[in-house]
Design an enzyme around this catalytic site. Structure first.
Site, mmCIF file in Angstrom:
data_model
loop_
_atom_site.group_PDB
_atom_site.id
_atom_site.type_symbol
_atom_site.label_atom_id
_atom_site.label_comp_id
_atom_site.label_asym_id
_atom_site.label_seq_id
_atom_site.Cartn_x
_atom_site.Cartn_y
_atom_site.Cartn_z
ATOM 1 N N GLU A 99 0.811 -1.322 0.062
ATOM 2 C CA GLU A 99 -0.044 0.021 0.266
ATOM 3 C C GLU A 99 0.802 1.297 -0.043
ATOM 4 O O GLU A 99 2.198 1.058 0.315
ATOM 5 C CB GLU A 99 -0.978 -0.098 1.127
ATOM 6 C CG GLU A 99 -1.763 1.094 1.346
ATOM 7 C CD GLU A 99 -2.847 1.458 0.363
ATOM 8 O OE1 GLU A 99 -2.565 1.618 -0.696
ATOM 9 O OE2 GLU A 99 -4.087 1.515 0.702
ATOM 10 N N ASP A 100 0.426 2.419 -0.554
ATOM 11 C CA ASP A 100 0.989 3.595 -0.535
ATOM 12 C C ASP A 100 1.036 4.291 0.734
ATOM 13 O O ASP A 100 1.715 5.018 1.333
ATOM 14 C CB ASP A 100 0.569 4.483 -1.736
ATOM 15 C CG ASP A 100 -0.738 4.743 -1.795
ATOM 16 O OD1 ASP A 100 -1.702 4.069 -1.357
ATOM 17 O OD2 ASP A 100 -1.235 5.364 -2.477
ATOM 18 N N ASP A 103 -4.495 5.498 5.819
ATOM 19 C CA ASP A 103 -5.090 6.890 6.392
ATOM 20 C C ASP A 103 -5.910 6.643 7.489
ATOM 21 O O ASP A 103 -5.635 6.275 8.680
ATOM 22 C CB ASP A 103 -5.478 7.608 5.275
ATOM 23 C CG ASP A 103 -6.014 9.072 5.690
ATOM 24 O OD1 ASP A 103 -5.336 9.682 6.563
ATOM 25 O OD2 ASP A 103 -7.063 9.581 4.939
ATOM 26 N N LYS A 131 -0.340 7.470 8.180
ATOM 27 C CA LYS A 131 -0.881 8.742 8.960
ATOM 28 C C LYS A 131 -1.833 8.356 10.219
ATOM 29 O O LYS A 131 -3.055 8.208 10.094
ATOM 30 C CB LYS A 131 -1.847 9.601 8.097
ATOM 31 C CG LYS A 131 -1.054 10.215 6.957
ATOM 32 C CD LYS A 131 -1.900 11.255 6.321
ATOM 33 C CE LYS A 131 -2.915 11.042 5.407
ATOM 34 N NZ LYS A 131 -3.599 12.089 4.596
ATOM 35 N N PHE A 152 -2.353 16.185 3.750
ATOM 36 C CA PHE A 152 -2.663 15.513 2.496
ATOM 37 C C PHE A 152 -1.414 15.465 1.757
ATOM 38 O O PHE A 152 -0.725 16.335 1.508
ATOM 39 C CB PHE A 152 -3.624 16.143 1.651
ATOM 40 C CG PHE A 152 -4.288 15.209 0.456
ATOM 41 C CD1 PHE A 152 -5.276 14.493 0.989
ATOM 42 C CD2 PHE A 152 -3.976 15.157 -0.472
ATOM 43 C CE1 PHE A 152 -5.828 13.328 0.075
ATOM 44 C CE2 PHE A 152 -4.404 14.474 -1.642
ATOM 45 C CZ PHE A 152 -5.337 13.265 -1.085
ATOM 46 N N ASP A 159 -1.476 10.769 -5.347
ATOM 47 C CA ASP A 159 -2.194 11.760 -6.086
ATOM 48 C C ASP A 159 -3.167 12.873 -5.285
ATOM 49 O O ASP A 159 -3.742 12.498 -4.380
ATOM 50 C CB ASP A 159 -3.044 11.206 -7.293
ATOM 51 C CG ASP A 159 -4.158 10.562 -6.819
ATOM 52 O OD1 ASP A 159 -4.387 9.987 -5.914
ATOM 53 O OD2 ASP A 159 -5.176 11.051 -7.423
ATOM 54 N N ARG A 165 1.322 12.331 -9.328
ATOM 55 C CA ARG A 165 2.043 11.021 -8.867
ATOM 56 C C ARG A 165 3.293 10.778 -9.424
ATOM 57 O O ARG A 165 3.798 10.139 -8.904
ATOM 58 C CB ARG A 165 1.128 9.843 -9.618
ATOM 59 C CG ARG A 165 -0.412 9.852 -9.108
ATOM 60 C CD ARG A 165 -0.893 8.416 -9.707
ATOM 61 N NE ARG A 165 -2.400 8.342 -9.741
ATOM 62 C CZ ARG A 165 -3.072 8.060 -8.876
ATOM 63 N NH1 ARG A 165 -2.401 7.460 -7.672
ATOM 64 N NH2 ARG A 165 -4.342 8.010 -8.849
HETATM 65 P P1 IMP Z 1 -7.931 5.122 3.883
HETATM 66 O O1 IMP Z 1 -8.784 3.926 3.625
HETATM 67 O O2 IMP Z 1 -8.344 6.380 4.583
HETATM 68 O O3 IMP Z 1 -6.715 4.414 5.158
HETATM 69 O O4 IMP Z 1 -7.083 5.563 2.784
HETATM 70 C C1 IMP Z 1 -6.484 4.832 1.893
HETATM 71 C C2 IMP Z 1 -6.429 5.411 0.277
HETATM 72 O O5 IMP Z 1 -6.683 6.707 0.412
HETATM 73 C C3 IMP Z 1 -4.920 5.161 -0.203
HETATM 74 O O6 IMP Z 1 -4.782 4.142 -0.742
HETATM 75 C C4 IMP Z 1 -4.943 6.546 -0.818
HETATM 76 O O7 IMP Z 1 -5.192 6.204 -2.074
HETATM 77 C C5 IMP Z 1 -5.922 7.504 -0.315
HETATM 78 N N1 IMP Z 1 -5.195 8.473 0.420
HETATM 79 C C6 IMP Z 1 -5.292 8.752 1.699
HETATM 80 N N2 IMP Z 1 -4.586 9.619 2.469
HETATM 81 C C7 IMP Z 1 -3.854 10.091 1.026
HETATM 82 C C8 IMP Z 1 -3.039 11.351 1.072
HETATM 83 O O8 IMP Z 1 -2.744 12.013 1.877
HETATM 84 N N3 IMP Z 1 -2.744 11.593 -0.254
HETATM 85 C C9 IMP Z 1 -3.154 10.655 -1.385
HETATM 86 N N4 IMP Z 1 -3.785 9.818 -1.325
HETATM 87 C C10 IMP Z 1 -4.369 9.535 -0.114
#
Ligand code: IMP
Length: 176
Positions: A99-100, A103, A131, A152, A159, A165
């Protein structure tokens, strides 16, 4: 008013390179000889996965899954869906999710649950960035790259509305 956001550097190329090397060493230690299946979450993880596997000098396989969780811009929709599934069979495989960013944790928690039902021999998570202050559901990160503040992030695969990206560093956005 919709002013252009300002980009501030958060993780340099050098930090990212060192982090990818460290994670690759940890993954090599645990997966060498096990022919793992690495599943990259599209689109954000593609650069990280590409750099990471160049350090892994043992047999492995790669697949991708595309999930939707975010709408346009920066706010999560809260609901996760599989937009494009994996082609590989994962039953009995050693599976590592790449995963990148974690969040809220909703995307990874959903994916772990989704993949676990397909009965892999093991299922672990590697993320380049985290995060933790934004977490809504608990997620166990087995291989953690860099911890980020509640901002962010863009660049190195991440992105904002499909932009940024291609930046080789990770930046945070600040609205003006
Ligand atoms: P989560 O489900 O909130 O943990 O978010 C995961 C996905 O949201 C990641 O795979 C990203 O694609 C996107 N995402 C969450 N935070 C960021 C950010 O700070 N920048 C860009 N994409 C984000």
């Amino acid at each position: 008013m919709n002013a252009e956001p300002e980009l501030h550097i958060l993780f340099t190329k050098k930090e990212i390179k060192a982090t990818v090397g460290r994670l690759a060493a940890e993954i090599s230690r645990d997966y060498r000889g096990k022919n793992p299946l690495l599943i990259g979450i599209l689109k954000g993880s593609f650069l990280f996965l590409a750099d990471l596997i160049r350090h892994l000098d043992f047999p492995l396989e790669v697949d991708f899954i595309r999930l939707s969780s975010y709408g346009k811009g920066k706010e999560t929709l809260g609901k996760v869906k599989v937009v494009q599934g994996i082609k590989s069979s994962i039953q009995g495989r050693e599976v590592l999710i790449i995963e990148d960013i974690v969040d809220t944790g909703l995307t990874t928690a959903f994916l772990i649950d989704y993949l676990r039902k397909k009965k892999p021999a093991s299922l672990k998570l590697c993320t380049l960035t985290d995060k933790p202050s934004r977490r809504q559901v608990p997620v166990t990160i087995d291989y953690l790259g860099l911890t980020a503040p509640n901002k962010f992030l863009v660049g190195y695969g991440l992105d904002c509305d499909e932009k940024f990206r291609n930046l080789p560093e990770v930046y945070y956005l600040e609205e003006n």
